[in-house]
Design an enzyme around this catalytic site. Structure first.
Site, PDB file in Angstrom:
ATOM      1  CD  GLU A  44       6.798   0.163  -1.454  1.00 37.50           C
ATOM      2  OE1 GLU A  44       5.884  -0.570  -1.042  1.00 37.50           O
ATOM      3  OE2 GLU A  44       7.096   0.283  -2.663  1.00 37.50           O
ATOM      4  CG  ASP A  96      18.723  -4.873   7.509  1.00 36.27           C
ATOM      5  OD1 ASP A  96      17.835  -4.151   8.000  1.00 36.27           O
ATOM      6  OD2 ASP A  96      18.996  -6.016   7.933  1.00 36.27           O
ATOM      7  CG  ASP A 118       7.597 -10.049   9.122  1.00 35.02           C
ATOM      8  OD1 ASP A 118       6.781 -10.315  10.026  1.00 35.02           O
ATOM      9  OD2 ASP A 118       8.415 -10.882   8.682  1.00 35.02           O
ATOM     10  CE  LYS A 122       6.901 -16.966  17.892  1.00 33.14           C
ATOM     11  NZ  LYS A 122       7.899 -18.070  17.818  1.00 33.14           N
ATOM     12  CG  ASP A 154      -3.672  -7.802   6.186  1.00 29.72           C
ATOM     13  OD1 ASP A 154      -2.443  -7.646   6.348  1.00 29.72           O
ATOM     14  OD2 ASP A 154      -4.215  -8.924   6.154  1.00 29.72           O
ATOM     15  CD  GLU A 195       2.582  -6.527  -6.426  1.00 30.92           C
ATOM     16  OE1 GLU A 195       3.232  -6.341  -7.460  1.00 30.92           O
ATOM     17  OE2 GLU A 195       2.796  -5.886  -5.366  1.00 30.92           O
ATOM     18  CE1 TYR A 196       2.136 -10.798   0.573  1.00 30.66           C
ATOM     19  CE2 TYR A 196       3.638  -8.954   0.250  1.00 30.66           C
ATOM     20  CZ  TYR A 196       3.429 -10.308   0.450  1.00 30.66           C
ATOM     21  OH  TYR A 196       4.506 -11.161   0.510  1.00 30.66           O
ATOM     22  CD  GLU A 197      -4.157  -1.385  -0.660  1.00 33.27           C
ATOM     23  OE1 GLU A 197      -5.084  -0.561  -0.552  1.00 33.27           O
ATOM     24  OE2 GLU A 197      -2.968  -1.061  -0.825  1.00 33.27           O
TER      25      GLU A 197
END
Length: 216
Positions: A44, A96, A118, A122, A154, A195-197
């Site tokens: 991941e 990274d 992320d 831009k 999302d 957690e974001y989901e």
């Protein structure tokens, strides 16, 4: 928003037995060298708070998992939360993603997960998006011929961009996608929420998902 640095994070990461540091030495030998078993390798990229990959590893002991997170503070928080319950088939990298081909040999990875990356909205930052052509090329270099790439977000703008880059790519083919994962019985089967989901879904935001495979 800038992350607040936690002084204890650097020392913890340096000493933790769950975080692998000699990544270039492990290249091409992750399964036998780190996990001591010949099994599929799933990674991941941008693991965040760690719920997704920790749950996945616990449910699939026959698969080796690596969680990649570039920010020491984020990785520190994740491990502090789950350290007492980490499965043996899971390890972490504080690295990274732009150095992926230095970490993994060609055809070494069976599956790549990208969750709520992320969006870098831009245009001048487009190459930093984890589904940009440059990253898609790196994934193709390390993934097996029958490997799989899964992406969830999302962010509709990022998802549209990702569908476009994959459809335009000579290296990847789109297998399936949805703009409303939780109402798609096929793609939502066995879904593990990050957690974001959980947060975004509770706010009424639909979750988007795509699955792609390499073109050989």
């Amino acid at each position: 928003m800038r992350l607040r640095h936690i002084p204890a994070a650097d020392e913890y990461i340096e000493k933790s037995e769950y975080i692998i540091h000699n990544v270039e030495e492990c290249r091409g030998h992750w399964c036998e060298g780190i996990f001591r078993k010949n099994a599929p390798l799933h990674i991941e990229i941008g693991m965040g708070k760690g719920k997704f990959i920790t749950t996945l590893a616990g449910e699939n002991p026959s698969i080796n998992y690596l969680g990649l997170e570039r920010y020491p503070t984020v990785l520190y928080k994740a491990l502090m939360r789950y350290e007492e319950n980490l499965p043996d088939n899971l390890r972490f990298l504080c690295e990274d993603a732009r150095e992926l081909t230095d970490m993994f040999a060609p055809n070494e990875v069976d599956k790549i997960y990208l969750n709520f990356s992320d969006p870098w909205p831009k245009d001048r930052h487009a190459k930093r998006r984890l589904t940009s052509p440059g990253f898609l090329e790196m994934y193709h270099n390390i993934i097996k011929d029958d490997g799989v790439l899964e992406f969830k977000t999302d962010n509709t703008g990022l998802f549209d961009y990702s569908l476009e880059t994959i459809n335009d790519s000579a290296l990847w083919k789109l297998v399936d996608y949805t703009y409303d994962l939780h109402n798609n019985p096929d793609l939502n089967a066995g879904n593990i929420m990050t957690e974001y989901e959980e947060k975004f879904s509770a706010q009424g935001n639909p979750i988007h998902k795509l699955i792609a495979k390499p073109i050989n």
